[in-house]
Design a protein around this motif. Structure first.
Motif, mmCIF file in Angstrom:
data_model
loop_
_atom_site.group_PDB
_atom_site.id
_atom_site.type_symbol
_atom_site.label_atom_id
_atom_site.label_comp_id
_atom_site.label_asym_id
_atom_site.label_seq_id
_atom_site.Cartn_x
_atom_site.Cartn_y
_atom_site.Cartn_z
ATOM 1 N N THR A 47 0.829 -1.198 0.000
ATOM 2 C CA THR A 47 0.000 0.000 0.000
ATOM 3 C C THR A 47 0.867 1.253 0.000
ATOM 4 O OG1 THR A 47 -1.811 -1.071 1.154
ATOM 5 C CG2 THR A 47 -1.679 1.269 1.411
ATOM 6 N N LYS A 49 0.633 5.743 0.149
ATOM 7 C CA LYS A 49 -0.259 6.773 0.707
ATOM 8 C C LYS A 49 -1.329 7.168 -0.291
ATOM 9 C CE LYS A 49 2.919 8.321 4.206
ATOM 10 N NZ LYS A 49 4.087 9.123 4.538
ATOM 11 N N GLN A 51 -2.609 5.033 -2.722
ATOM 12 C CA GLN A 51 -3.431 3.920 -3.207
ATOM 13 C C GLN A 51 -3.360 2.748 -2.226
ATOM 14 O OE1 GLN A 51 -5.952 2.234 -4.721
ATOM 15 N NE2 GLN A 51 -5.380 3.398 -6.539
ATOM 16 N N ASP A 52 -4.524 2.343 -1.681
ATOM 17 C CA ASP A 52 -4.470 1.273 -0.682
ATOM 18 C C ASP A 52 -4.176 -0.098 -1.304
ATOM 19 O OD1 ASP A 52 -7.018 1.139 -1.747
ATOM 20 O OD2 ASP A 52 -8.060 1.040 0.161
ATOM 21 N N ASN A 53 -4.909 -0.500 -2.349
ATOM 22 C CA ASN A 53 -4.630 -1.797 -2.958
ATOM 23 C C ASN A 53 -3.685 -1.631 -4.149
ATOM 24 O OD1 ASN A 53 -6.268 -3.155 -1.125
ATOM 25 N ND2 ASN A 53 -8.086 -2.899 -2.389
ATOM 26 N N ASP A 71 -6.141 -0.932 -7.287
ATOM 27 C CA ASP A 71 -7.559 -1.103 -6.944
ATOM 28 C C ASP A 71 -8.391 -1.800 -8.028
ATOM 29 O OD1 ASP A 71 -8.755 -0.872 -4.529
ATOM 30 O OD2 ASP A 71 -9.668 1.069 -4.881
ATOM 31 N N GLN A 131 -4.675 -3.972 3.971
ATOM 32 C CA GLN A 131 -4.674 -2.559 4.360
ATOM 33 C C GLN A 131 -5.725 -1.798 3.553
ATOM 34 O OE1 GLN A 131 -0.414 -0.972 4.720
ATOM 35 N NE2 GLN A 131 -0.102 -2.793 3.464
ATOM 36 N N ASP A 132 -6.664 -1.176 4.249
ATOM 37 C CA ASP A 132 -7.596 -0.272 3.579
ATOM 38 C C ASP A 132 -7.150 1.176 3.724
ATOM 39 O OD1 ASP A 132 -9.318 -2.107 2.440
ATOM 40 O OD2 ASP A 132 -10.522 -2.281 4.242
ATOM 41 N N ALA A 133 -6.035 1.358 4.389
ATOM 42 C CA ALA A 133 -5.378 2.657 4.506
ATOM 43 C C ALA A 133 -3.895 2.358 4.686
ATOM 44 C CB ALA A 133 -5.915 3.420 5.721
ATOM 45 N N PHE A 134 -3.054 3.368 4.497
ATOM 46 C CA PHE A 134 -1.610 3.166 4.630
ATOM 47 C C PHE A 134 -1.291 2.697 6.051
ATOM 48 C CE2 PHE A 134 2.768 4.885 5.129
ATOM 49 C CZ PHE A 134 3.373 4.247 4.057
ATOM 50 N N ARG A 135 -0.796 1.475 6.177
ATOM 51 C CA ARG A 135 -0.450 0.840 7.460
ATOM 52 C C ARG A 135 -1.640 0.649 8.394
ATOM 53 N NH1 ARG A 135 5.633 2.281 9.544
ATOM 54 N NH2 ARG A 135 6.652 1.609 7.650
ATOM 55 N N GLY A 137 -6.393 0.344 8.642
ATOM 56 C CA GLY A 137 -7.690 0.050 8.041
ATOM 57 C C GLY A 137 -7.956 -1.441 7.936
#
Length: 194
Positions: A47, A49, A51-53, A71, A131-135, A137
């Protein structure tokens, strides 16, 4: 050696301590997993900052792998099995957009994804959580329970013979990281089994 995640958690994972400073036009990720889970789970999550996927190797159910990039994703149908050790390699090249998947050493038909894309740098790379957010979610219902080992990542594609070498933990050097010299930090309840 293997990382063992003994129970479903909302935060336990292995953080791969690599500073990937260059964007990627190609990559290959290989790893071995062993689990009896039938629910969705994440094996490898890369991931940034922005783009999460950015890269995600995900198993939504027995008999299917998904590779996400930026994504979007492609699915690969594989033999449906539970509590059998599985070795998987996923590779991608930007110029053609072709995703290759090798399952237990056997190549699957290639599929197209994100031709011309560039994978972002300065990533958080994790095993065992999505991760749905950086590090962060995380979702406990997508956490991995079981064993993960022989994890490799290259900034190139690899041949079928290279896949077999990775499967037996005897590959050529991995430019991004190698299981033989694996830089990691355990967060939460994960154990390194000798």
């Amino acid at each position: 050696e293997a990382f063992v995640s003994p129970q479903e958690t909302k935060d336990s994972h292995v953080l791969v301590r690599v500073k990937q400073e260059q964007p990627l036009q190609n990559f290959t990720v290989c790893l071995q997993s062993y689990t009896d889970l039938t629910q969705p789970y994440s094996l490898f999550s890369y991931t940034t900052k922005a783009q999460d996927n950015e890269i995600l190797l995900f198993k939504p159910k027995p008999g299917e792998y998904q590779l996400y990039m930026g994504d979007r994703f492609v699915s690969f149908g594989i033999p449906k099995s539970i509590a059998v050790s599985e070795h998987v390699c996923a590779s991608w090249e930007s110029t053609t957009g072709i995703v290759g998947l090798c399952f237990n050493g056997k190549p699957w038909p290639g599929k197209g994804l994100q031709r011309g894309y560039t994978v972002g740098a300065e990533a958080a790379i994790m095993l065992g959580q999505e991760q749905d957010a950086f590090r962060g979610g995380f979702n406990a219902q997508q956490s991995f329970m079981g064993e993960i080992s022989v994890v490799y990542m290259w900034d190139t594609g690899i041949s079928t013979s290279g896949v077999m070498a990775a499967m037996h933990n005897r590959p050529d050097e991995a430019p991004i990281f190698s299981w033989r010299n694996f830089p990691y930090k355990i967060v939460g309840e994960v154990y390194l089994k000798p």
